[in-house]
Design an enzyme around this catalytic site. Structure first.
Site, PDB file in Angstrom:
ATOM      1  N   GLY A  50     -18.065 -41.587  19.448  1.00 45.33           N
ATOM      2  CA  GLY A  50     -19.327 -42.282  19.034  1.00 45.33           C
ATOM      3  C   GLY A  50     -20.414 -41.370  19.251  1.00 45.33           C
ATOM      4  O   GLY A  50     -20.843 -40.567  18.718  1.00 45.33           O
ATOM      5  N   SER A 117     -14.642 -35.623  20.378  1.00 45.53           N
ATOM      6  CA  SER A 117     -16.216 -35.699  20.007  1.00 45.53           C
ATOM      7  C   SER A 117     -17.132 -36.157  21.300  1.00 45.53           C
ATOM      8  O   SER A 117     -16.951 -35.531  22.321  1.00 45.53           O
ATOM      9  CB  SER A 117     -16.341 -36.711  18.930  1.00 45.53           C
ATOM     10  OG  SER A 117     -17.613 -36.333  18.425  1.00 45.53           O
ATOM     11  N   TRP A 118     -17.477 -37.274  21.246  1.00 45.74           N
ATOM     12  CA  TRP A 118     -18.203 -37.847  22.501  1.00 45.74           C
ATOM     13  C   TRP A 118     -17.357 -38.224  23.431  1.00 45.74           C
ATOM     14  O   TRP A 118     -17.705 -38.082  24.624  1.00 45.74           O
ATOM     15  CB  TRP A 118     -19.155 -38.996  21.912  1.00 45.74           C
ATOM     16  CG  TRP A 118     -19.667 -39.852  23.189  1.00 45.74           C
ATOM     17  CD1 TRP A 118     -19.108 -40.894  23.598  1.00 45.74           C
ATOM     18  CD2 TRP A 118     -20.576 -39.553  24.160  1.00 45.74           C
ATOM     19  NE1 TRP A 118     -19.964 -41.644  24.493  1.00 45.74           N
ATOM     20  CE2 TRP A 118     -20.870 -40.609  24.981  1.00 45.74           C
ATOM     21  CE3 TRP A 118     -21.221 -38.255  24.240  1.00 45.74           C
ATOM     22  CZ2 TRP A 118     -21.634 -40.636  26.096  1.00 45.74           C
ATOM     23  CZ3 TRP A 118     -22.289 -38.379  25.239  1.00 45.74           C
ATOM     24  CH2 TRP A 118     -22.217 -39.227  26.155  1.00 45.74           C
ATOM     25  N   ASP A 273     -14.423 -28.588  10.707  1.00 49.91           N
ATOM     26  CA  ASP A 273     -15.234 -29.536  11.383  1.00 49.91           C
ATOM     27  C   ASP A 273     -16.612 -29.308  11.195  1.00 49.91           C
ATOM     28  O   ASP A 273     -17.295 -28.273  11.719  1.00 49.91           O
ATOM     29  CB  ASP A 273     -14.943 -29.515  12.949  1.00 49.91           C
ATOM     30  CG  ASP A 273     -15.677 -30.804  13.753  1.00 49.91           C
ATOM     31  OD1 ASP A 273     -16.637 -31.582  13.198  1.00 49.91           O
ATOM     32  OD2 ASP A 273     -15.150 -31.212  14.667  1.00 49.91           O
ATOM     33  N   HIS A 301     -13.358 -33.085  11.260  1.00 44.55           N
ATOM     34  CA  HIS A 301     -13.665 -33.671  12.674  1.00 44.55           C
ATOM     35  C   HIS A 301     -12.792 -34.794  13.110  1.00 44.55           C
ATOM     36  O   HIS A 301     -12.415 -35.094  14.311  1.00 44.55           O
ATOM     37  CB  HIS A 301     -14.937 -34.282  12.626  1.00 44.55           C
ATOM     38  CG  HIS A 301     -15.441 -34.738  13.853  1.00 44.55           C
ATOM     39  ND1 HIS A 301     -15.861 -34.012  14.871  1.00 44.55           N
ATOM     40  CD2 HIS A 301     -15.935 -35.995  14.264  1.00 44.55           C
ATOM     41  CE1 HIS A 301     -16.012 -34.648  16.028  1.00 44.55           C
ATOM     42  NE2 HIS A 301     -16.512 -36.027  15.302  1.00 44.55           N
TER      43      HIS A 301
END
Length: 346
Positions: A50, A117-118, A273, A301
């Site tokens: 996120g 990711s986050w 990505d 991604h």
């Protein structure tokens, strides 16, 4: 447990949690926490991306349920945690404290910390802050949360050059005077008391994010549908963190990478990505000797891409074999645990 070898079929079979908890962590936040797999397996915690995405059934299938004690949870304000979309007392430091509260409340000494990711950002920050609680790291699509990484996605001279039409649509949602601070303009609208204003901003925010994240997938790949409240909550939390530079000092992760010494890890990154360019994982691998970086050609991604799923499950299996024979580290004093409001054991 047997599993197939390619694409979505590489995942382990669908499972339900054996325990579901509501954990009060203070400031009015109550986290949704679930445990899956084997209560006697090696602990692993999965950190969703996120910011603001939340977990789902897919993540339960990323780890062998006969070998792992799988802990999934929705971060503050996301998914099934409450209050939904709440940004007060919602910072990176709060999220790191929540992780220790979950670990302490579940009686876990060390765990594999996994995320993309986050989620990879949080995993790295957590491991640097609590190395004795971190048995290993499994990362995907590393996001270092530096100013340059945020600017890449939200400035006209970054990934916008690859998707000019989608970028024009994203920018056109704001008035001309707001476009010098794109994240701030969206943040104000997403926090608006007018539901229509917030919903329109959330849809525009999600459209841009989805365009860049899904570009390697076939055109007819279905997008996940969420209702308006969850769309607003997800976009608001994301804008909240990005507007505040993710509440961390610029380049903090690489500057503190020496704290990862002794922690093994696998870094997966798609070569295509566009959300988090592969240079971020390369920079991390250069300062973390115990890591192994695996670049995946023709992969973007998203965790849901078949090549990424297959690489993830294989990496998790490999880390289990490695950790199963590792000696325990000395116990460290954890932060005070949260308070269980409800707990369902099936």
């Amino acid at each position: 447990m047997r599993r197939a070898r390619a694409g979505m079929d590489c995942l382990y079979p669908p499972i339900e949690p054996y325990a579901v908890h509501a954990l009060a962590v203070g400031e009015g936040h109550v986290l949704h926490v679930e445990e899956c797999g084997s209560p006697h397996g090696l602990p692993v915690v999965f950190l969703h991306g996120g910011p603001g995405s939340g977990c789902g059934p897919l993540q339960r299938r990323l780890f062998d349920p006969q070998c792992w004690r799988i802990v999934l949870y929705d971060q503050r304000g996301t998914g099934r945690s409450r209050p939904l979309g709440h940004i007060a007392n919602n910072t990176t430091a709060d999220l790191l404290g929540d992780l220790e509260r979950i670990r302490f409340s579940l009686g876990i000494e060390r765990w594999l910390v996994a995320g993309g990711s986050w989620g990879a950002t949080l995993a790295l920050l957590y491991a640097e802050a609590f190395p004795d609680s971190t048995a290993a790291l499994l990362l995907r699509g590393t996001f270092l949360a530096r100013a340059r990484d945020i600017n890449w996605f939200y400035r006209s001279d970054g990934v916008a050059l690859r998707f000019p039409q989608a970028w024009r649509q994203f920018v056109s949602h704001l008035h001309a005077g707001e476009r010098n601070d794109l994240i701030g303009g969206y943040y104000r609208r997403l926090c608006s008391d007018d539901p229509e204003t917030a919903a329109a901003a959330a849809l525009a925010w999600r459209a841009w994010d989805s365009t860049v994240a899904t570009w390697t997938l076939p055109p007819d790949t279905p997008k996940s549908a969420t209702d308006a409240l969850h769309a607003i909550a997800q976009a608001r939390i994301a804008a909240h963190y990005l507007h505040h530079a993710c509440f961390i000092v610029d380049n903090r992760i690489l500057a503190n990478a020496h704290r990862l010494n002794g922690i093994p890890g696998i870094i997966l990154h798609g070569e295509q990505d566009r959300v988090c360019p592969i240079t971020q994982s390369q920079a991390l691998g250069a300062v973390w000797p115990q890591s192994e970086m695996i670049s995946l050609p023709r992969t973007g991604h998203l965790l849901s891409e078949p090549t990424m799923l297959e690489a993830w499950v294989e990496a998790a299996d490999r880390l289990h074999r490695q950790l199963a024979g590792s000696p325990p580290l000395r116990r460290r004093q954890p932060v005070t645990g949260g308070r269980w409001l409800t707990s369902r054991i099936s």
